[in-house]
Design an enzyme around this catalytic site. Structure first.
Site, PDB file in Angstrom:
ATOM      1  N   GLU A 194      -4.645  -9.098  -0.067  1.00 37.72           N
ATOM      2  CA  GLU A 194      -5.648  -8.768   0.912  1.00 37.72           C
ATOM      3  C   GLU A 194      -7.400  -7.993   0.629  1.00 37.72           C
ATOM      4  OE1 GLU A 194      -3.589  -5.770   3.921  1.00 37.72           O
ATOM      5  OE2 GLU A 194      -1.986  -5.694   3.212  1.00 37.72           O
ATOM      6  N   GLU A 235       0.507  -0.388  -0.536  1.00 37.33           N
ATOM      7  CA  GLU A 235      -0.007   0.012   0.357  1.00 37.33           C
ATOM      8  C   GLU A 235       1.142   1.104  -0.099  1.00 37.33           C
ATOM      9  OE1 GLU A 235      -3.764   0.084   2.932  1.00 37.33           O
ATOM     10  OE2 GLU A 235      -3.911  -1.705   1.684  1.00 37.33           O
TER      11      GLU A 235
END
Ligand code: AHR
Length: 549
Positions: free
Chosen positions: A353, A219
């Site tokens: 994820e 991220e």
């Protein structure tokens, strides 16, 4: 089970109630209710029989076993207590790793585990987690607790080895350096007698490790350093070039797959991100490359996570399932961008994820992301796995967040106790789909409506395994009504089908340490009716059967 169509005389009979005594009316009302439930109308009947056909003549892509991957971050009780109890613990363990957890994970054939994060990865310094003197650090992302670093590189790879899985290591791009990451990979993988290899040997593992995946950052548009796509690309190129895998066994077909940070949703900033990375890759120089683009997508409805993981009703059930189906649109959106730059689908989309993110359990540390896991989560898992399977040509990896005690977990522990969640059972039922060949399925999904939410009532996928055996998964989302499925297969003489179904008394039924088997599987079989196999799906259920020919 089939219901006879009610006769005209039954309707006429009910219309004459006005002439009857009160007692007769009561008897007739009860009788009518029984009639209604046993003998539904023709329209209800057609709704309850779904025609499903499997096209065995048009096999699709291989369903990569890596879509059943797991994620274990240093977060809450995910690693410490969930996996690692230490060699001196009274909890039965092998070199500090709990035996009950290893046995449970072996049974679901975990293909790979992503570690050490998540946001944690961008603050992880591997040298603090090797050798006899571990450095105690902090975990600022997740509760600000201390990080003992007793579970480090060797412990993770021992764990991987004990469960028969593969390593997906995320290196620190946010607060680390290319040199730190490059030295970690040399330490892990070289077979030559470098100083780092000798250190690895002195720490108990002379042979090089196999590292299947390398995640380059996490991220990076957010907790990984709030980078622009351009800035991240410059990092990606450097890490891709210098963080090498030296394992002689991984220089050819077994090579380590490099995964770049990808999107976190459907917003414009993320479509631009995918666009930038893919465009750069299309024109890439020899000196860098990547094999996959990561995507993160949680089922959360709104931020911060507010839905309860237990003690909810049909409204929250339908809201969460509606939200989880957004995964399909998101994959379509980012796949379409990838197709423009990579029509041959060389770059995998790795959804590393995903899962449900609810409010933290009352009384738990809010930074530990502890939540229960219900029948709703089992349905949610099946729906997502089916979406991944339908996109098997592009989606070649996924990691549910997270494996133990965190978010949508497979396993919950409390000191020496362990319980398997409804999501665990879904992963177990789907084992035959690992590396199986996708087969197209057509069916009328029908609808399930609750309040202002309407969802497809039925979902299904089919696949053929390496031995030629056919497998079918069918989900009944409707929490109130069973669904009758009639299965046909072109070119095949299906004789019978048998397998397992997972259902529960309520949408929010959970397994607890006190009652561990509230949501568990039971055998199910299909009958032969005429030329078709017929099977009844219980309300809110996940069913996997194999077809005998
Ligand atoms: O899974 C929990 C966190 O969610 C991860 O650390 C991060 O990557 C994501 O935002």
């Amino acid at each position: 089970m089939f219901f006879p169509i009610p006769s005209k005389s039954q309707h006429t009979f009910n219309c004459r109630m006005g002439f009857l005594s009160a007692v007769q009316r009561v008897i007739l009302v009860i009788g009518s209710l029984v009639c209604l439930s046993l003998f539904p109308t023709a329209s209800t009947l057609s709704q309850q029989r779904v025609q499903l056909s499997v096209d065995t003549a048009k096999p699709g892509a291989r369903i990569d076993r890596n879509i059943f991957g797991q994620f274990a971050e240093h977060l809450g009780k995910g690693v410490y207590e969930g996996i690692w109890v230490g060699p001196d613990s009274k909890i039965p363990n092998t070199r500090g790793i709990r035996n009950d957890v290893v046995a449970a994970l072996k049974a679901i054939k975990v293909p790979n585990i992503r570690w050490p994060g998540g946001c944690f990865a961008d603050e992880y310094h591997w040298r603090k987690g090797i050798g006899s003197q571990r450095v105690v650090t902090l975990n600022p992302n997740w509760g600000g607790v201390t990080e003992p670093n007793t579970f480090g590189t060797h412990e993770f790879l021992d764990f991987i080895d004990q469960i028969g899985s593969e390593a997906y290591i995320s290196v620190n791009v946010g607060s680390g350096t290319p040199q730190e990451a490059a030295e970690w990979l040399e330490y892990l993988t070289t077979s030559q007698q470098t100083t780092l290899a000798k250190e690895r040997g002195a720490n108990g593992h002379p042979a090089p490790y196999k590292i299947a995946y390398l995640g380059i950052g996490n991220e990076s548009w957010d907790c990984g350093g709030n980078m622009t796509p351009e800035y991240y690309l410059s990092q990606l190129k450097i890490y891709s070039r210098f963080v090498r895998n030296f394992n002689p066994a991984q220089q050819d077909k077994q090579q380590m797959l490099k995964i770049a940070v990808g999107p976190g949703g459907a917003e414009t900033r993320w479509t631009e991100w995918t666009e930038s990375i893919m465009k750069a890759w299309q024109n890439h120089q020899w000196s860098w490359d990547m094999n996959g683009l990561s995507m993160h997508n949680y089922t959360v409805v709104r931020w911060p996570p507010a839905f309860a993981s237990v003690g909810f009703g049909e409204t929250e059930y339908s809201q969460i399932l509606k939200s989880t189906l957004d995964m399909e649109g998101l994959i379509n959106k980012h796949s379409a961008i990838m197709d423009r730059y990579d029509p041959q689908k060389k770059i995998a989309l790795i959804i590393d994820e995903w899962g449900a993110w609810y409010a933290a359990l009352p009384g738990s540390h809010p930074g530990f992301l502890a939540q229960q896991n219900s029948m709703r989560d089992a349905i949610l898992a099946a729906l997502n796995l089916n979406i991944f399977a339908r996109h098997a040509d592009r989606v070649r990896g996924a990691n549910i967040a997270q494996m133990i005690n965190v978010l949508q977990a497979m396993i919950l522990t409390d000191k020496d106790k362990m319980v398997l969640t409804p999501t665990y059972y879904v992963f177990k039922m789907y084992v035959p789909f690992q590396d199986a060949t996708f087969l197209p399925v057509t069916f009328t999904a029908e609808t399930y409506t609750h309040g202002d939410i309407t969802l497809p009532r039925v979902d299904a996928i089919a696949a053929k395994d390496a031995t030629g055996k056919l497998w079918l998964e069918m989900t009944n989302i409707d929490p109130n009504s069973p669904v009758e499925i009639e299965i046909s297969m072109n070119g095949l003489n299906a004789k019978s089908a048998s397998g397992e179904t997972l259902t529960a008394p309520k949408v929010d039924s959970v397994n607890t340490f006190e009652a561990p088997n509230t949501v568990t599987t039971k055998p199910v079989s299909a009958k032969f009716e005429g030329s078709k196999l017929s099977i009844k799906l219980e309300p809110k259920s996940v069913t996997v059967v194999s077809i005998d020919q």
